[in-house]
Design an enzyme around this catalytic site. Structure first.
Site: not given
Length: 724
Positions: A32-33, A221-222, A252, A604
């Protein structure tokens, strides 16, 4: 070179989407980044847009730095070497602070306002409660502050706050005074940065129009972690026909406790019905087995848009599910397994992470590492920025930057000790208040004006002490434009702070090392002004304290693990009332977040995943049996080694075949379950109320008709089980 050629097909579609409202639902590890970075690059390189018209918002300083570095590299590759300098890129709070300083004339604070961190905010609440004679043991200042923060996040002012309980009545009394004292100190708290900006944009249409012209292309973002105020800010800045590109993953969303609302994703779809939605499902982090286990957990969540996570890393090691006897056994399983993997050359210590639901769980793990003489890293902002000596130096800098900051002044006026006791301080602050001057400014006036009327109302001894300190403060203020580390060195030298904290003991040496680390930080950010440095420190987050300098296993909460990745992950405490947490049992929304929290933890892991639980666990000083977490039953059995609770037989490879350590002796099954009727040769007949296995023996509590309650060891008591 085609900018989009580095992306997969799903990423390309998202990055090259036409201007307008765009929602990108990005699975964990799906880049996503990268998508956000390339979207910025696409707007500048392919569409020829002005970099200054782009606003990109993140949630941590670390994420903002990483994105800026990536944008810089990408633009340099396409012959736009300095384009990133003109993009406005930062956290919600830092960008809000920047705008508020520009528009300070329309605010109840001046342009040089201070930003109170969480500790300062709680100190202010504690001070108010003391004045109001509110019992801090009955009503904890942290809880009062959290309630005020929640109200602000819902955009409920102190005047509009309604009390429906005794606790809320206390909040209603404290809230207005808290706001008043913030303004007296020319300060804002974190929530004010957002609330005040939203209020400004609502009431000043010309200001709103100005920033809409400035920021015609907004990226977030997020997005799933935005709260109501942040969502309203985006709406105000973007307008009705925006170029608004938001990336997030409702699966998330794990920060509900601090105001995050994953429902903003649905609000976005409702408010922008023409918005285009893109899915990012290809994972670049984990093996397919780990992804399948993650989907097994999250697919039980209702009302979500499903993403089929896939990766080119097919197969992988099975997930190990380990049941320990107790929490100490669980901890040493983790330490022993890390040691074994390291001895085999399969991992380095820094490849491993141990994750848990609550900070309290770290104690036993830490002890296991210490006893095994293995270094570890404990992630959390309190490790550094919460330490006394660090907060002292930051308080000095804040008073130098903003002499109206009375909270910080109270911390340093007699630190190190300079003879200005509590009574002298109280008298001085009262005199300054009567003279309608901030205490910090009064100190400077004492030093610079021998004719100041303040001299006449202070005792000679106190006047001399305060004047001397005021002279130091005036000198430091004159150095505001110096590099921050030089200013700090001057403060340390003038105050004798090193000798104050370093008494030659290991603790003293450690305190001085913390100050040296703070100086190193200031040198690292030498280009920042004093204002920017203080904002950086005030807005720091848990992940910003994590560095890669130490090759040691990382210990962290599942909440702190968000955005990180490790080759080997251990998740401990997979028991009911721990994960999911006992507070979630009566709240479906809380329970849903607990499921998302485990999903975040699982995803993770890159190569190996160990899920651990304990047969019994000591909680609040009492040891009791634990039921396996309900989430463990959702794992696909074909991918798990070890017993899946409720899932029948263990999978072919047992735990003993996976590790070389010795497990506890098999625990005997319960013979006399609660409700059983039994006969004792002395006490007669009775009913079993409780039964537990303790050190391999069955311990029962029986209510006998003639003698009452008795606690017995079943194997020694000679109990006879009766038919109902």
């Amino acid at each position: 070179m085609n900018l989009l050629s580095d992306l997969n097909s799903q990423q390309q579609q998202a990055v090259s989407a036409d201007p307008g409202a765009v929602l990108v639902l990005a699975g964990p590890g799906s880049g996503k980044t990268r998508v956000l970075t390339y979207r910025i690059g696409h707007l500048i390189v392919d569409r020829g847009l002005d970099p200054g018209s782009i606003l990109a918002l993140t949630f941590t300083n670390k994420a903002a730095r990483e994105m800026r570095n990536r944008v810089s590299s990408l633009l340099k590759e396409h012959s736009i070497p300095s384009g990133d300098r003109y993009v406005t890129l930062g956290t919600f709070h830092s960008v809000a602070a920047r705008i508020l300083r520009r528009e300070a004339e329309a605010l109840p604070v001046t342009r040089d306002f201070a930003i109170f961190d969480q500790s300062d905010q709680q100190s202010l609440v504690r001070q108010i409660m003391k004045v109001f004679k509110i019992d801090t043991k009955q009503y904890h200042p942290v809880s009062i502050h959290n309630a005020i923060s929640s109200a602000k996040n819902e955009m409920v002012s102190a005047d509009a706050y309604q009390a429906h309980s005794y606790f809320e009545e206390v909040v209603r009394r404290v809230y207005p005074e808290y706001e008043r004292l913030l303004r007296v100190n020319n300060a804002l708290d974190f929530d004010d940065l957002l609330v005040m900006l939203a209020s400004l944009l609502r009431r000043e249409p010309l200001v709103t129009a100005h920033y809409r012209r400035n920021y015609q292309h907004i990226l977030v973002d997020e997005f799933q972690d935005t709260n109501m105020v942040q969502y309203q800010l985006l709406r105000l800045l973007a307008g009705e026909s925006p170029d608004l590109f938001v990336v997030g993953d409702p699966d998330q969303s794990i920060y509900r406790w601090r105001g995050a609302d994953h429902r903003n994703v649905e609000r976005f779809r409702k408010d922008y019905p023409d918005a285009k939605t893109y899915l990012l499902e290809q994972n670049y982090r984990s093996t397919q087995i780990i992804l399948d286990c993650a989907m097994g957990v999250i697919d039980r969540q209702r009302g979500r848009q499903r993403k089929q996570l896939f990766t080119e890393r097919q197969g992988g090691d099975p997930v190990v599910l380990h049941e320990a006897y107790d929490e100490a056994d669980e901890a040493f399983f983790v330490v022993d397994t890390i040691t074994e993997l390291q001895d085999k050359g399969q991992v380095s210590p820094g490849d491993c992470a141990v994750m848990y639901r609550t900070n309290a769980q770290s104690r036993v793990i830490e002890e296991a590492f210490i006893r095994s003489n293995i270094p570890y890293r404990l992630v959390g902002a309190q490790r550094f920025y919460g330490r006394r000596e660090v907060k002292d130096l930051i308080a000095y800098l804040r008073v130098i930057y903003n002499p109206k900051d009375q909270i910080s002044l109270e911390r340093i006026i007699n630190t190190p000790t300079r003879g200005i006791g509590a009574k002298s301080q109280q008298a001085f602050f009262e005199i300054a208040k009567q003279g309608k001057i901030a205490p910090g400014e009064a100190l400077v006036q004492l030093a610079q004006d021998s004719q100041s009327p303040l001299h006449a109302v202070l005792s000679p001894r106190v006047d001399t002490l305060l004047t001397d300190f005021g002279a130091l403060l005036a000198d430091w203020i004159s150095m505001r434009e110096y590099p921050v580390h030089l200013l700090m060195n001057r403060v340390i030298a003038n105050t004798g702070y090193q000798s104050y904290i370093d008494d030659g003991t290991e603790e003293g040496i450690g305190r001085w090392e913390n100050i040296q680390e703070l100086l190193s930080l200031a040198e690292e950010y030498e280009g920042l002004t004093l204002q920017e440095f203080l904002e950086h420190v005030a807005l720091i987050s848990d992940q910003d304290t994590l560095t890669d300098s130490q090759n040691a296993p990382t210990l962290l909460t599942l909440h702190a693990a968000k955005g990180l990745e490790f080759p080997v992950v251990f998740i401990i405490g997979l028991d009911e009332n721990i994960l999911p947490h006992q507070r979630s049992m009566d709240d479906p929304e809380e329970m849903a977040e607990e499921r998302r929290l485990l999903y975040v933890g699982i995803t993770r892991a890159m190569d190996c995943l160990f899920l651990c639980r304990a047969f019994r666990r000591r909680v609040y000083g009492s040891s009791s049996y634990c039921d396996p977490s309900r989430f463990v039953r959702d794992l696909p059995q074909q991918h798990v080694q070890g017993m899946v609770p409720g899932g029948g037989m263990p999978t072919p490879v047992s735990y003993q075949q996976q590790t070389s350590w010795n497990t506890p002796a098999p625990v005997r099954e319960i013979e006399f379950p609660p409700g059983s009727r039994v006969r004792h040769k002395t006490f007669g007949e009775g009913m079993v109320l409780e039964s537990r296995i303790t050190s391999g023996d069955e311990e029962v509590t029986v209510e006998f008709a003639d003698v009452g309650l008795k606690r017995l060891i079943a194997s020694l008591a000679g109990l006879e089980k009766l038919n109902d």
